[in-house]
Design a protein around this motif. Sequence first.
Motif, PDB file in Angstrom:
ATOM      1  N   ALA A 165      -0.059  -0.493 -16.910  1.00  0.00           N
ATOM      2  CA  ALA A 165       0.304  -1.010 -16.878  1.00  0.00           C
ATOM      3  C   ALA A 165      -0.372  -2.544 -17.805  1.00  0.00           C
ATOM      4  O   ALA A 165      -0.193  -3.892 -17.620  1.00  0.00           O
ATOM      5  CB  ALA A 165       0.184  -1.602 -15.070  1.00  0.00           C
ATOM      6  N   HIS A 166      -1.873  -1.977 -17.903  1.00  0.00           N
ATOM      7  CA  HIS A 166      -2.776  -3.478 -18.177  1.00  0.00           C
ATOM      8  C   HIS A 166      -2.979  -2.997 -19.436  1.00  0.00           C
ATOM      9  O   HIS A 166      -4.102  -3.409 -19.873  1.00  0.00           O
ATOM     10  CB  HIS A 166      -3.730  -2.975 -17.180  1.00  0.00           C
ATOM     11  CG  HIS A 166      -2.954  -3.110 -15.871  1.00  0.00           C
ATOM     12  ND1 HIS A 166      -3.625  -2.472 -15.136  1.00  0.00           N
ATOM     13  CD2 HIS A 166      -3.512  -4.750 -15.218  1.00  0.00           C
ATOM     14  CE1 HIS A 166      -3.104  -2.877 -13.582  1.00  0.00           C
ATOM     15  NE2 HIS A 166      -2.740  -3.986 -13.554  1.00  0.00           N
TER      16      HIS A 166
ATOM     17  N   HIS B 222       5.470  -0.956 -12.108  1.00  0.00           N
ATOM     18  CA  HIS B 222       3.809  -1.394 -12.236  1.00  0.00           C
ATOM     19  C   HIS B 222       3.978  -3.062 -11.022  1.00  0.00           C
ATOM     20  O   HIS B 222       4.790  -2.533 -10.268  1.00  0.00           O
ATOM     21  CB  HIS B 222       4.068  -2.350 -13.426  1.00  0.00           C
ATOM     22  CG  HIS B 222       4.592  -3.457 -14.177  1.00  0.00           C
ATOM     23  ND1 HIS B 222       5.596  -4.349 -13.709  1.00  0.00           N
ATOM     24  CD2 HIS B 222       6.993  -3.323 -14.444  1.00  0.00           C
ATOM     25  CE1 HIS B 222       6.484  -4.878 -14.487  1.00  0.00           C
ATOM     26  NE2 HIS B 222       7.083  -4.379 -14.857  1.00  0.00           N
TER      27      HIS B 222
ATOM     28  N   ASP C  42      -4.195   1.674  -9.650  1.00  0.00           N
ATOM     29  CA  ASP C  42      -4.943   0.976 -12.177  1.00  0.00           C
ATOM     30  C   ASP C  42      -6.588   0.955 -11.980  1.00  0.00           C
ATOM     31  O   ASP C  42      -7.291   1.236 -11.488  1.00  0.00           O
ATOM     32  CB  ASP C  42      -4.797  -0.641 -11.177  1.00  0.00           C
ATOM     33  CG  ASP C  42      -3.233  -0.652 -10.972  1.00  0.00           C
ATOM     34  OD1 ASP C  42      -2.517  -0.211 -11.112  1.00  0.00           O
ATOM     35  OD2 ASP C  42      -2.735  -1.694 -10.780  1.00  0.00           O
TER      36      ASP C  42
ATOM     37  N   GLU D 272      -1.873   5.476 -15.096  1.00  0.00           N
ATOM     38  CA  GLU D 272      -1.553   3.923 -15.875  1.00  0.00           C
ATOM     39  C   GLU D 272      -1.595   3.491 -16.593  1.00  0.00           C
ATOM     40  O   GLU D 272      -2.060   3.827 -17.537  1.00  0.00           O
ATOM     41  CB  GLU D 272      -1.624   3.177 -14.654  1.00  0.00           C
ATOM     42  CG  GLU D 272      -3.410   2.612 -15.004  1.00  0.00           C
ATOM     43  CD  GLU D 272      -2.891   0.555 -14.764  1.00  0.00           C
ATOM     44  OE1 GLU D 272      -2.045  -0.113 -15.698  1.00  0.00           O
ATOM     45  OE2 GLU D 272      -4.224   0.504 -15.394  1.00  0.00           O
TER      46      GLU D 272
ATOM     47  N   CYS E  10       8.231  -0.310  -6.880  1.00  0.00           N
ATOM     48  CA  CYS E  10       6.833  -0.428  -6.996  1.00  0.00           C
ATOM     49  C   CYS E  10       5.579   1.035  -6.596  1.00  0.00           C
ATOM     50  O   CYS E  10       6.836   1.646  -6.123  1.00  0.00           O
ATOM     51  CB  CYS E  10       6.099  -1.529  -6.061  1.00  0.00           C
ATOM     52  SG  CYS E  10       6.490  -2.953  -6.829  1.00  0.00           S
ATOM     53  N   SER E  11       4.352   1.131  -6.492  1.00  0.00           N
ATOM     54  CA  SER E  11       4.198   2.187  -6.328  1.00  0.00           C
ATOM     55  C   SER E  11       4.062   2.648  -5.263  1.00  0.00           C
ATOM     56  O   SER E  11       3.299   2.211  -4.381  1.00  0.00           O
ATOM     57  CB  SER E  11       2.224   2.193  -6.882  1.00  0.00           C
ATOM     58  OG  SER E  11       2.246   2.013  -8.058  1.00  0.00           O
TER      59      SER E  11
ATOM     60  N   HIS F 144       3.509   3.340 -13.819  1.00  0.00           N
ATOM     61  CA  HIS F 144       3.186   1.626 -13.383  1.00  0.00           C
ATOM     62  C   HIS F 144       2.724   1.094 -15.225  1.00  0.00           C
ATOM     63  O   HIS F 144       2.820  -0.090 -15.233  1.00  0.00           O
ATOM     64  CB  HIS F 144       2.080   1.950 -12.809  1.00  0.00           C
ATOM     65  CG  HIS F 144       1.543   0.955 -12.024  1.00  0.00           C
ATOM     66  ND1 HIS F 144       2.088   0.367 -10.995  1.00  0.00           N
ATOM     67  CD2 HIS F 144       0.564   0.254 -12.238  1.00  0.00           C
ATOM     68  CE1 HIS F 144       1.695  -0.749 -10.233  1.00  0.00           C
ATOM     69  NE2 HIS F 144       0.453  -0.933 -10.837  1.00  0.00           N
ATOM     70  N   TYR F 145       3.925   1.236 -15.225  1.00  0.00           N
ATOM     71  CA  TYR F 145       3.827   0.790 -17.358  1.00  0.00           C
ATOM     72  C   TYR F 145       4.937  -0.005 -17.293  1.00  0.00           C
ATOM     73  O   TYR F 145       6.330  -0.524 -16.066  1.00  0.00           O
ATOM     74  CB  TYR F 145       4.263   1.898 -18.111  1.00  0.00           C
ATOM     75  CG  TYR F 145       5.600   2.235 -17.373  1.00  0.00           C
ATOM     76  CD1 TYR F 145       6.658   2.219 -18.472  1.00  0.00           C
ATOM     77  CD2 TYR F 145       5.698   3.900 -17.233  1.00  0.00           C
ATOM     78  CE1 TYR F 145       8.161   3.057 -17.656  1.00  0.00           C
ATOM     79  CE2 TYR F 145       6.611   4.644 -16.209  1.00  0.00           C
ATOM     80  CZ  TYR F 145       8.000   4.636 -17.281  1.00  0.00           C
ATOM     81  OH  TYR F 145       9.383   4.520 -17.033  1.00  0.00           O
ATOM     82  N   THR F 146       4.540  -1.299 -18.255  1.00  0.00           N
ATOM     83  CA  THR F 146       6.238  -2.056 -18.403  1.00  0.00           C
ATOM     84  C   THR F 146       7.016  -1.213 -19.721  1.00  0.00           C
ATOM     85  O   THR F 146       6.029  -0.586 -20.037  1.00  0.00           O
ATOM     86  CB  THR F 146       5.282  -3.622 -18.992  1.00  0.00           C
ATOM     87  OG1 THR F 146       4.552  -2.626 -19.446  1.00  0.00           O
ATOM     88  CG2 THR F 146       4.777  -4.119 -17.276  1.00  0.00           C
TER      89      THR F 146
END
Length: 245
Positions: A188-189, A10, A161, A186, A19-20, A213-215
Amino acid sequence: MRIVFLGTSHGAPEVGRKCSCIMVETGKNRYLIDIGIDPIPDLKNRNIPVESVKKVFVTHMHGDHISGILPYIGGCSCWWFRFSNPEFYLPMDIEKFKIGMNAWFDMLGSKIKDFAFHRVNDGVICDDGTIKLTAYRTKHCEESYAYLLEAEGKRVFFSGDLCPDGPDKDFPTEVLNAPLDLAVCESAHFDATEYIPLFENKKDNIKQLVITHYTEQRVPFIHEMAATLKGVPVAIARDGMEFYI
Ligand SMILES: [Zn+2]
Ligand SMILES: [Zn+2]
């Protein structure tokens, strides 16, 4: 077509996750979706010629999606200057980008090659005879895009994103009206479960779903989504993961 996840983290790197950065390979050509890391070390480790990367498509100008661009431009201007001529597609004012880029290389006392830069807009931004890439404006930030890549008769979607309020506010659902061979989304959000209402009625059009892109704290929700969307294979992206479609 081969899709290789070079970086799946993420906004910040995690253990084993950069990172991405995603590489798409079709024929002898490679393309990058986002450049949150300098891809050259990964290309070298895989014995992939640096000069085989033809184009770099950036979804938006947040550091975790763009920070590798300057070392990459530096490398393509120096060690790989003879045959490396990637074109860059950026969602921002290109002249403004060049001012920052030139200031950086002036500081280093380095000369760089005159690469081609294009500003991303809604619609088809590239059709080079190998791939066709369509950009869909999203609401993640001032200028952000999701991408649909078509090549070899296949369709691959990259969400970039999305709006933190959830994918129902932002996902370009029209891409689901025809079969997607791979959907890279994604988380992440928001939790991946928020995709369920969007995907449930279009399940037949998603052959493979990858959440990236995940936490780490959102991983349980990816499993919950996978259990709910029966029939759609769901993968949790890790660095180095590859898909052949
Ligand atoms: Zn991001
Ligand atoms: Zn972002």
